[in-house]
Motif scaffolding. Structure first.
Motif, PDB file in Angstrom:
ATOM      1  N   ARG A   1       0.843  -3.037  -6.932  1.00 55.60           N
ATOM      2  CA  ARG A   1      -0.616  -3.132  -7.092  1.00 55.60           C
ATOM      3  C   ARG A   1      -1.012  -4.535  -7.560  1.00 55.60           C
ATOM      4  NH1 ARG A   1      -1.138   0.918 -10.278  1.00 55.60           N
ATOM      5  NH2 ARG A   1      -1.592   2.435  -8.664  1.00 55.60           N
TER       6      ARG A   1
ATOM      7  N   LYS B   1      -0.719  -7.248  -4.718  1.00 57.04           N
ATOM      8  CA  LYS B   1      -1.601  -7.141  -3.553  1.00 57.04           C
ATOM      9  C   LYS B   1      -2.672  -8.231  -3.485  1.00 57.04           C
ATOM     10  CE  LYS B   1      -4.218  -4.032  -0.704  1.00 57.04           C
ATOM     11  NZ  LYS B   1      -4.699  -2.707  -0.433  1.00 57.04           N
TER      12      LYS B   1
ATOM     13  N   LYS C   1       5.165   0.776  -8.855  1.00 53.26           N
ATOM     14  CA  LYS C   1       3.839   0.911  -8.257  1.00 53.26           C
ATOM     15  C   LYS C   1       2.874  -0.132  -8.836  1.00 53.26           C
ATOM     16  CE  LYS C   1       2.284   5.151  -7.615  1.00 53.26           C
ATOM     17  NZ  LYS C   1       2.039   6.609  -7.603  1.00 53.26           N
ATOM     18  N   ASN C   2       2.945  -0.348 -10.140  1.00 48.23           N
ATOM     19  CA  ASN C   2       2.088  -1.361 -10.769  1.00 48.23           C
ATOM     20  C   ASN C   2       2.431  -2.763 -10.278  1.00 48.23           C
ATOM     21  OD1 ASN C   2       0.581   0.482 -12.243  1.00 48.23           O
ATOM     22  ND2 ASN C   2       1.859   0.296 -14.066  1.00 48.23           N
TER      23      ASN C   2
ATOM     24  N   ASP D   1       0.825  -1.209   0.000  1.00 47.11           N
ATOM     25  CA  ASP D   1       0.000   0.000   0.000  1.00 47.11           C
ATOM     26  C   ASP D   1       0.862   1.262   0.000  1.00 47.11           C
ATOM     27  OD1 ASP D   1      -2.419  -1.347  -0.080  1.00 47.11           O
ATOM     28  OD2 ASP D   1      -2.717  -1.295   2.094  1.00 47.11           O
TER      29      ASP D   1
ATOM     30  N   VAL E   1       2.319   1.740  -3.509  1.00 45.59           N
ATOM     31  CA  VAL E   1       1.285   2.175  -4.454  1.00 45.59           C
ATOM     32  C   VAL E   1       0.951   3.653  -4.237  1.00 45.59           C
ATOM     33  CG1 VAL E   1      -1.152   1.911  -5.076  1.00 45.59           C
ATOM     34  CG2 VAL E   1       0.292  -0.113  -4.840  1.00 45.59           C
ATOM     35  N   SER E   2       0.862   4.072  -2.983  1.00 42.81           N
ATOM     36  CA  SER E   2       0.441   5.449  -2.705  1.00 42.81           C
ATOM     37  C   SER E   2       1.555   6.473  -2.838  1.00 42.81           C
ATOM     38  CB  SER E   2      -0.192   5.556  -1.315  1.00 42.81           C
ATOM     39  OG  SER E   2       0.773   5.338  -0.313  1.00 42.81           O
TER      40      SER E   2
END
Length: 171
Positions: free
Chosen positions: A151, A154, A147-148, A135, A138-139
């Motif tokens: 994501r 997850k 980031k991908n 998280d 990603v944020s």
């Protein structure tokens, strides 16, 4: 003369484009992105080794099956991660962290019910921490590719957490 000038300009452009193509700057990767890639890679390595131990040493079939699933899923996640790290020029360590290696040694010393309890409890804790890390990346990560990656990982990590929590509650 004009023809010679055109040939000269074309030769210079061709030469310069070859030089600059070989020295393209690496994509922007923040320290957070690098730390995430390294940490996630070490987590994957630890999960693969721990899953292999579970397959061999667990007492319950559900724990053995979870171990096999973790080996398969974390191998796949790590293959994707290694491709992104290579593309971004991030060097990855060849083994889990010292703390993870110590935990793996503790698991290796157990078998049967003692292994099941220790491994499942650790997996619940580790997967909860991993979800927080995913998280965060990603944020607030910088690299869209990293980031991908976080994501995409997850749902797999959440599925693992659900699995080990269900095994834990069934004990």
């Amino acid at each position: 003369m004009l023809r010679w000038l055109i040939v000269l300009v074309a030769a210079v452009v061709a030469a310069l484009s070859g030089v600059t193509a070989g020295y393209a700057a690496p994509p922007d990767v923040s320290d957070q992105d690098k730390a995430f890639l390294i940490g996630a890679h070490q987590d994957n390595l630890a999960e693969i080794q721990g899953g292999q131990l579970a397959e061999r040493q667990a007492g319950k079939q559900s724990v053995k099956d979870a171990g096999r699933k973790f080996v398969e899923d974390h191998t796949s996640l790590d293959d994707q991660l290694k491709r992104v790290a290579e593309k971004l020029g991030v060097d990855l360590p060849g083994k889990p962290s010292e703390e993870q290696q110590a935990e793996l040694r503790q698991f290796a010393a157990k078998s049967g019910t003692a292994f099941d309890r220790a491994w499942i409890d650790a997996q619940v804790t580790d997967h909860r921490k991993t979800l927080v890390s995913l998280d965060k990346e990603v944020s607030s990560g910088s690299s869209l590719e990293v980031k991908n990656l976080a994501r995409d990982a997850k749902p797999v990590v959440q599925e693992h957490l659900n699995l080990v929590e269900s095994i834990q509650s069934g004990e």
